[in-house]
Scaffold this active site. Structure first.
Site, mmCIF file in Angstrom:
data_model
loop_
_atom_site.group_PDB
_atom_site.id
_atom_site.type_symbol
_atom_site.label_atom_id
_atom_site.label_comp_id
_atom_site.label_asym_id
_atom_site.label_seq_id
_atom_site.Cartn_x
_atom_site.Cartn_y
_atom_site.Cartn_z
ATOM 1 N N ARG A 152 0.830 -1.218 0.000
ATOM 2 C CA ARG A 152 0.000 0.000 0.000
ATOM 3 C C ARG A 152 0.862 1.265 0.000
ATOM 4 O O ARG A 152 0.684 2.150 -0.831
ATOM 5 C CB ARG A 152 -0.917 -0.002 1.230
ATOM 6 N N ASP A 172 9.576 -6.929 -4.861
ATOM 7 C CA ASP A 172 8.545 -7.452 -3.962
ATOM 8 C C ASP A 172 8.196 -8.850 -4.458
ATOM 9 O O ASP A 172 7.611 -9.009 -5.533
ATOM 10 C CB ASP A 172 7.307 -6.543 -3.975
ATOM 11 N N ALA A 232 9.475 2.551 7.618
ATOM 12 C CA ALA A 232 8.688 1.329 7.853
ATOM 13 C C ALA A 232 8.962 0.768 9.252
ATOM 14 O O ALA A 232 8.180 1.003 10.186
ATOM 15 C CB ALA A 232 8.980 0.301 6.768
ATOM 16 N N ASP A 257 12.756 7.314 10.114
ATOM 17 C CA ASP A 257 11.614 7.623 10.999
ATOM 18 C C ASP A 257 11.507 6.572 12.106
ATOM 19 O O ASP A 257 10.779 6.779 13.071
ATOM 20 C CB ASP A 257 10.322 7.630 10.162
ATOM 21 N N GLU A 262 13.244 1.949 20.128
ATOM 22 C CA GLU A 262 12.566 3.247 20.150
ATOM 23 C C GLU A 262 12.153 3.621 21.562
ATOM 24 O O GLU A 262 11.518 2.791 22.232
ATOM 25 C CB GLU A 262 11.354 3.223 19.217
ATOM 26 N N HIS A 281 9.380 8.434 14.734
ATOM 27 C CA HIS A 281 8.258 7.556 14.349
ATOM 28 C C HIS A 281 6.984 8.381 14.122
ATOM 29 O O HIS A 281 5.949 8.146 14.749
ATOM 30 C CB HIS A 281 8.029 6.475 15.416
ATOM 31 N N ALA A 284 2.917 8.020 10.635
ATOM 32 C CA ALA A 284 1.449 7.983 10.596
ATOM 33 C C ALA A 284 0.823 9.133 11.369
ATOM 34 O O ALA A 284 -0.395 9.157 11.568
ATOM 35 C CB ALA A 284 0.963 6.659 11.173
HETATM 36 P P1 NAD Z 1 1.586 -3.679 3.041
HETATM 37 O O1 NAD Z 1 1.321 -4.981 3.701
HETATM 38 O O2 NAD Z 1 0.510 -3.040 2.246
HETATM 39 O O3 NAD Z 1 2.874 -3.805 2.110
HETATM 40 C C1 NAD Z 1 4.015 -4.523 2.468
HETATM 41 C C2 NAD Z 1 4.617 -5.097 1.205
HETATM 42 O O4 NAD Z 1 5.844 -5.731 1.557
HETATM 43 C C3 NAD Z 1 3.736 -6.164 0.535
HETATM 44 O O5 NAD Z 1 3.495 -5.839 -0.817
HETATM 45 C C4 NAD Z 1 4.548 -7.441 0.659
HETATM 46 O O6 NAD Z 1 4.383 -8.288 -0.456
HETATM 47 C C5 NAD Z 1 5.953 -6.880 0.726
HETATM 48 N N1 NAD Z 1 6.928 -7.813 1.294
HETATM 49 C C6 NAD Z 1 6.758 -8.737 2.268
HETATM 50 N N2 NAD Z 1 7.900 -9.411 2.473
HETATM 51 C C7 NAD Z 1 8.814 -8.887 1.611
HETATM 52 C C8 NAD Z 1 10.183 -9.150 1.336
HETATM 53 N N3 NAD Z 1 10.843 -10.116 1.984
HETATM 54 N N4 NAD Z 1 10.812 -8.413 0.409
HETATM 55 C C9 NAD Z 1 10.155 -7.438 -0.268
HETATM 56 N N5 NAD Z 1 8.846 -7.158 -0.069
HETATM 57 C C10 NAD Z 1 8.193 -7.863 0.863
HETATM 58 O O7 NAD Z 1 2.083 -2.702 4.214
HETATM 59 P P2 NAD Z 1 2.118 -1.103 4.202
HETATM 60 O O8 NAD Z 1 0.843 -0.571 4.744
HETATM 61 O O9 NAD Z 1 2.587 -0.630 2.884
HETATM 62 O O10 NAD Z 1 3.232 -0.855 5.344
HETATM 63 C C11 NAD Z 1 4.591 -1.071 5.067
HETATM 64 C C12 NAD Z 1 5.429 -0.929 6.333
HETATM 65 O O11 NAD Z 1 5.321 0.392 6.858
HETATM 66 C C13 NAD Z 1 5.050 -1.860 7.500
HETATM 67 O O12 NAD Z 1 6.227 -2.292 8.135
HETATM 68 C C14 NAD Z 1 4.296 -0.947 8.456
HETATM 69 O O13 NAD Z 1 4.327 -1.402 9.779
HETATM 70 C C15 NAD Z 1 5.099 0.329 8.274
HETATM 71 N N6 NAD Z 1 4.411 1.552 8.672
HETATM 72 C C16 NAD Z 1 5.141 2.482 9.350
HETATM 73 C C17 NAD Z 1 4.537 3.665 9.708
HETATM 74 C C18 NAD Z 1 5.299 4.709 10.462
HETATM 75 O O14 NAD Z 1 4.727 5.374 11.300
HETATM 76 N N7 NAD Z 1 6.570 4.938 10.180
HETATM 77 C C19 NAD Z 1 3.193 3.905 9.384
HETATM 78 C C20 NAD Z 1 2.492 2.941 8.666
HETATM 79 C C21 NAD Z 1 3.123 1.757 8.303
HETATM 80 C C1 MLT Z 2 2.098 1.509 11.756
HETATM 81 O O1 MLT Z 2 2.617 0.400 11.627
HETATM 82 O O2 MLT Z 2 0.947 1.754 11.345
HETATM 83 C C2 MLT Z 2 2.874 2.627 12.393
HETATM 84 O O3 MLT Z 2 3.862 2.166 13.228
HETATM 85 C C3 MLT Z 2 1.989 3.683 12.883
HETATM 86 C C4 MLT Z 2 2.072 4.138 14.297
HETATM 87 O O4 MLT Z 2 1.482 3.532 15.169
HETATM 88 O O5 MLT Z 2 2.680 5.167 14.533
#
Ligand code: NAD
Ligand code: MLT
Length: 309
Positions: A152, A172, A232, A257, A262, A281, A284
């Site tokens: 996503r 991916d 991520a 981030d 943490e 962090h 989001a």
């Molecule tokens: P998502 O599940 O939509 O996408 C993750 C993608 O990673 C998928 O397409 C999956 O096929 C791929 N994937 C899985 N294993 C893999 C590998 N070994 N090599 C390459 N690709 C691989 O998730 P998302 O919503 O896009 O979120 C992505 C990341 O961001 C997650 O770790 C989530 O926790 C993190 N996140 C962080 C924050 C923040 O505050 N910094 C906010 C939201 C999400």
């Molecule tokens: C998440 O995986 O959605 C993020 O870590 C968002 C957060 O809780 O800050």
């Protein structure tokens, strides 16, 4: 549903919890609790809502003897022991798309901050200096953005990069070349993404397979002057290897981030490097995303307790 008690352990949007209040659930919100205080607080909870701060361990679940559901107001459930929850019949719910746009925007903000060294130039001018020669940046147009994890967030980042006329390549293993082609993205093996990227951003979940995915061997393959963004999960990049790659000049800059611990300790070596841009962090953290993830989780919990599904 007067009898259902929901304990909110992290900083989750108040207005987003409205669906639970409207359905008569009892909500208690106390953030920042640790150890025995947290164990005591969850003792009578039927449901628990967390973001990423609270680690939901098997011990915490055992302390919460009535616990039937855990809601994660966000995407990653790596702070929850999901197998332990399953073994205890506790359902784990998350909000997979509530913060996608916001996190992709933060990723891009970090990418631009790196390309134009905005945080460093800002700090310099606020300190009374006018250093125009020092802060020459790099243009995005025509550069290659490597995306690891085309889910996503990765896809939204890709479309923003295309708007800046960047070439987007990705790795991916769960995305087909046809899907990538439709998005005008070249899907490549991991090593090829490492070798060709001018900017590299990672958007995978943190799993045993992805932990340390960007480490010394990966840096060795990369172009000199590559810039790295991680919005991520901290454990995806080997922080010691990143430190060494920046010190050696292989990596021109990194924007982070998230951290393996943490908050990171104040003497964390990466925090001392001028080439490193950091946020605590905040991926989001917009009002819109926080309300959205809270509503998504609150509605799932409400429906689960009201209808059992
Ligand atoms: P998502 O599940 O939509 O996408 C993750 C993608 O990673 C998928 O397409 C999956 O096929 C791929 N994937 C899985 N294993 C893999 C590998 N070994 N090599 C390459 N690709 C691989 O998730 P998302 O919503 O896009 O979120 C992505 C990341 O961001 C997650 O770790 C989530 O926790 C993190 N996140 C962080 C924050 C923040 O505050 N910094 C906010 C939201 C999400
Ligand atoms: C998440 O995986 O959605 C993020 O870590 C968002 C957060 O809780 O800050």
């Amino acid at each position: 549903m007067d009898g259902v008690k929901v304990f909110v352990a992290d900083d989750v949007s108040e207005s987003g919890l409205e669906p639970l209040r409207a359905a008569g659930f009892q909500i208690e919100k106390r953030t920042g609790l640790k150890g025995d205080a947290l164990f005591e607080a969850v003792r009578d909870a039927d449901a628990l809502i967390v973001r990423s701060e609270t680690k939901v361990t098997a011990e915490l679940m055992d302390a919460a003897r009535r616990l039937r559901a855990i809601g994660r107001a966000g995407v990653g459930v790596d702070n929850i022991d999901v197998p332990a929850a399953t073994a205890r019949g506790i359902v784990v719910m998350n909000a997979p798309d509530g913060n996608t746009m916001t996190t992709a925007e933060h990723t891009f903000a970090l990418l631009l901050a790196l390309a134009r060294r905005i945080p460093q130039a800002h700090a310099s001018l606020k300190a009374g200096r006018w250093e125009r020669k020092k802060f020459v940046g790099t243009e995005l147009r025509g550069k290659t953005l490597g995306i690891i994890g085309l889910g996503r967030i990765g896809r939204v980042v890709a479309s923003r990069a295309q708007g800046f006329e960047m070439k987007v390549i990705a790795y991916d293993p769960f995305v087909s070349p046809e899907q990538a082609r439709e998005l005008d993205i070249e899907l490549l093996p991991l090593e090829a993404v490492f070798e060709r990227a001018d900017f590299l951003t990672i958007h995978t979940p943190l799993t045993p397979e992805t932990r340390g995915l960007i480490g010394a061997q990966a840096f060795a393959r990369m172009k000199k002057g590559v810039r790295i963004i991680n919005c991520a999960r901290g454990g995806l990049i080997d922080e010691q290897a990143l430190y060494e790659a920046i010190r050696s000049g292989k990596v021109a800059g990194a924007a982070l981030d998230v951290f393996s611990e943490e908050p990171p300790p104040p003497d964390h070596p990466l925090l001392a490097l001028e080439e490193v841009v950091v946020t605590p962090h905040l991926g989001a953290s917009t009002r819109e995303a926080q309300e959205s993830v809270a509503v998504i989780v609150a509605e799932q919990l409400r429906d689960y307790f009201l209808t059992g599904s």
